[in-house]
Enzyme design. Structure first.
Site, PDB file in Angstrom:
ATOM      1  N   HIS A 123       0.876  -1.172   0.000  1.00  0.00           N
ATOM      2  CA  HIS A 123       0.000   0.000   0.000  1.00  0.00           C
ATOM      3  C   HIS A 123       0.920   1.232   0.000  1.00  0.00           C
ATOM      4  O   HIS A 123       2.012   1.183   0.585  1.00  0.00           O
ATOM      5  CB  HIS A 123      -0.830  -0.053   1.288  1.00  0.00           C
ATOM      6  CG  HIS A 123      -1.903   0.973   1.410  1.00  0.00           C
ATOM      7  ND1 HIS A 123      -1.647   2.279   1.716  1.00  0.00           N
ATOM      8  CD2 HIS A 123      -3.252   0.871   1.290  1.00  0.00           C
ATOM      9  CE1 HIS A 123      -2.795   2.945   1.777  1.00  0.00           C
ATOM     10  NE2 HIS A 123      -3.779   2.114   1.522  1.00  0.00           N
ATOM     11  N   LYS A 226     -10.095  -0.496  10.902  1.00  0.00           N
ATOM     12  CA  LYS A 226     -10.221  -1.724  10.104  1.00  0.00           C
ATOM     13  C   LYS A 226     -10.522  -2.925  11.001  1.00  0.00           C
ATOM     14  O   LYS A 226     -10.635  -4.048  10.537  1.00  0.00           O
ATOM     15  CB  LYS A 226      -8.935  -1.963   9.307  1.00  0.00           C
ATOM     16  CG  LYS A 226      -8.742  -0.909   8.207  1.00  0.00           C
ATOM     17  CD  LYS A 226      -7.615  -1.288   7.300  1.00  0.00           C
ATOM     18  CE  LYS A 226      -7.080  -0.109   6.528  1.00  0.00           C
ATOM     19  NZ  LYS A 226      -7.859   0.196   5.341  1.00  0.00           N
ATOM     20  N   CYS A 366      -4.649   2.274  -3.664  1.00  0.00           N
ATOM     21  CA  CYS A 366      -3.401   2.848  -3.135  1.00  0.00           C
ATOM     22  C   CYS A 366      -2.234   1.879  -3.321  1.00  0.00           C
ATOM     23  O   CYS A 366      -1.396   1.717  -2.421  1.00  0.00           O
ATOM     24  CB  CYS A 366      -3.523   3.229  -1.661  1.00  0.00           C
ATOM     25  SG  CYS A 366      -4.855   4.364  -1.339  1.00  0.00           S
TER      26      CYS A 366
END
Ligand code: PMP
Length: 412
Positions: A123, A226, A366
């Site tokens: 990422h 998350k 990303c």
């Protein structure tokens, strides 16, 4: 629907919403998971009964708030099996944690000619801090490539990691490929070469048990949002000996031992890295998230996600015209499925699913260097969590078939 899952779903009021007149089917958990009532309630209770700044006042409320905030650090320590609560730094999220390491440990230890090794699937949060550090220091950034199955190529890692390597930065789970990376092997390679390993745990935490000592991780970064917690709170785990040698990241209140006109000395870790008023409410919410996960049980959570993927994956693979990214062997996958549908732009597919109340992510996630390696600009990503059901999975699969037929007829 499984009675236990129904009970779990009842904790998430948002799942009762309709989106575009259809019941919400939330399959964007890899971007942000939903928050159970227990977490929002915990934060509200804190604000209504304990709210005060931490580590400052001598007043009772301030002391209570500090005690509460510090007890969360202890809880996080146990959750990731760290040795000491001093190894737990609260940050604003995974991105912040990774920038912290690059700008302190990296700044202090990387010199011209050194090498930093990342994987091609990182990422941007676990790429850009190292890319910029390498540029500043005239160091070399090397990439571990994918193998034939589109997972991390350990043989390539063995070639890329050399005595010149000072830092290895790798995600435990890819947010695109869904593969689970061999962190312990990479950590051992790092240590054989006197390097440190920085693990991006954003997609691993809350999905299975993370044991930083067993992984032999030197640093481990993750976000609260998350793992069923709030936004704006995250954690950096770092081995105490490493954290103690690192310079501070941000300067200001609460991270000092003493300040004079001429200079300052720093507070012990982890306060040295927590300048300013922290996200106290966020930390309380993080505690709630850990409570939620522990109440469900990490083993059950992992098994449930695995069962859902075992259910969805063979079925989605049967839909002609889809290309999948990441390992096809389902035992090696997390609950993330990335794919493209022939002839349909990922954004159009995601928009068509949204019209049915199905929320998936479309884009480069990303991870642009990974997209380039895969030969695409973007993909669709469906990511599942403990509150998703087989019924939802079936609706998702049927919607894909209908959308495919619709676009094929349009193109004819
Ligand atoms: N690493 C990975 C693998 C991620 O999936 C994400 C979030 N998409 C991040 C890092 C960054 O997390 P945050 O935006 O919460 O800082």
């Amino acid at each position: 629907m499984d009675k236990n899952i129904k009970q779990i779903r009842d904790n998430f009021p948002i799942l009762k919403r309709k989106i575009n007149d259809s019941p919400l089917i939330y399959l964007d958990n890899a971007a942000t998971a939903q928050i159970p009532v227990s977490v929002s309630k915990k934060m509200m209770d804190f604000d209504e009964t304990y709210r005060a700044n931490v580590h400052r006042g001598v007043h009772t409320l301030g002391m209570w708030a500090t005690k509460y905030y510090e007890s969360v650090r202890e809880k996080v320590k146990d959750f990731i099996h760290a040795k000491s609560e001093r190894e737990i730094v609260f940050t604003s999220g995974c991105t912040d944690s990774l920038n912290l390491v690059a700008n302190t440990y990296g700044e202090q230890n990387i010199q011209a000619g050194d090498e930093i090794v990342v994987s091609i699937m990182e990422h941007h949060s676990n790429l850009l801090p190292w890319q910029q550090l390498a540029m500043r220091k005239h160091a070399k950034l090397k990439f571990i490539e994918l193998d034939q199955e589109q997972k991390l190529d350990l043989a390539d890692a063995k070639k890329k990691i050399t005595p010149k390597t000072k830092i290895i930065a790798v995600a435990q789970v890819s947010n695109v490929l869904g593969c689970i990376n061999p962190i312990k092997e990479l950590a051992q390679l790092a240590h054989q070469n006197n390097a440190v390993i920085v693990v991006d745990g954003a997609q691993a935490i809350g999905h299975f048990d993370v044991n930083v000592q067993e992984l032999e991780a030197d640093f481990y970064a993750f976000s609260g949002h998350k793992m069923f917690g709030p936004d704006g709170i995250g954690v950096l785990y770092g081995r105490k000996k490493l954290l103690e040698k690192m310079p501070p990241y941000r300067l200001g209140g609460e991270m000092i031992a003493n300040v004079t006109r001429e200079g300052a000395t720093w507070a012990p870790v982890p306060q040295k890295f927590e300048a300013g008023t922290p996200n106290i409410e966020g930390a309380i919410g993080l505690e709630g998230a850990i409570d939620f996960i522990e109440h469900v049980g990490l083993d059950k959570l992992r098994q449930y996600e695995q069962d859902l993927i075992d259910y969805v994956f063979p079925k989605i693979q049967k839909i002609a015209g889809l290309t999948f990214y990441g390992p096809q062997n389902i035992s090696e996958r997390s609950s993330v499925i990335s794919f493209n549908m022939q002839g349909i732009h990922p954004h159009d597919l995601a928009t068509a699913l949204d019209l049915e109340g199905i929320e998936v992510r479309a884009g480069h996630h990303c991870a642009q260097p990974l997209m380039e390696t895969l030969g695409v600009e973007s993909t669709v990503r469906a990511s599942f969590a403990i509150y998703n059901t087989q019924e939802e999975a079936d609706k998702f699969l049927s919607a894909l078939v209908v959308i495919k037929e619709f676009f094929q007829n349009e193109l004819r």
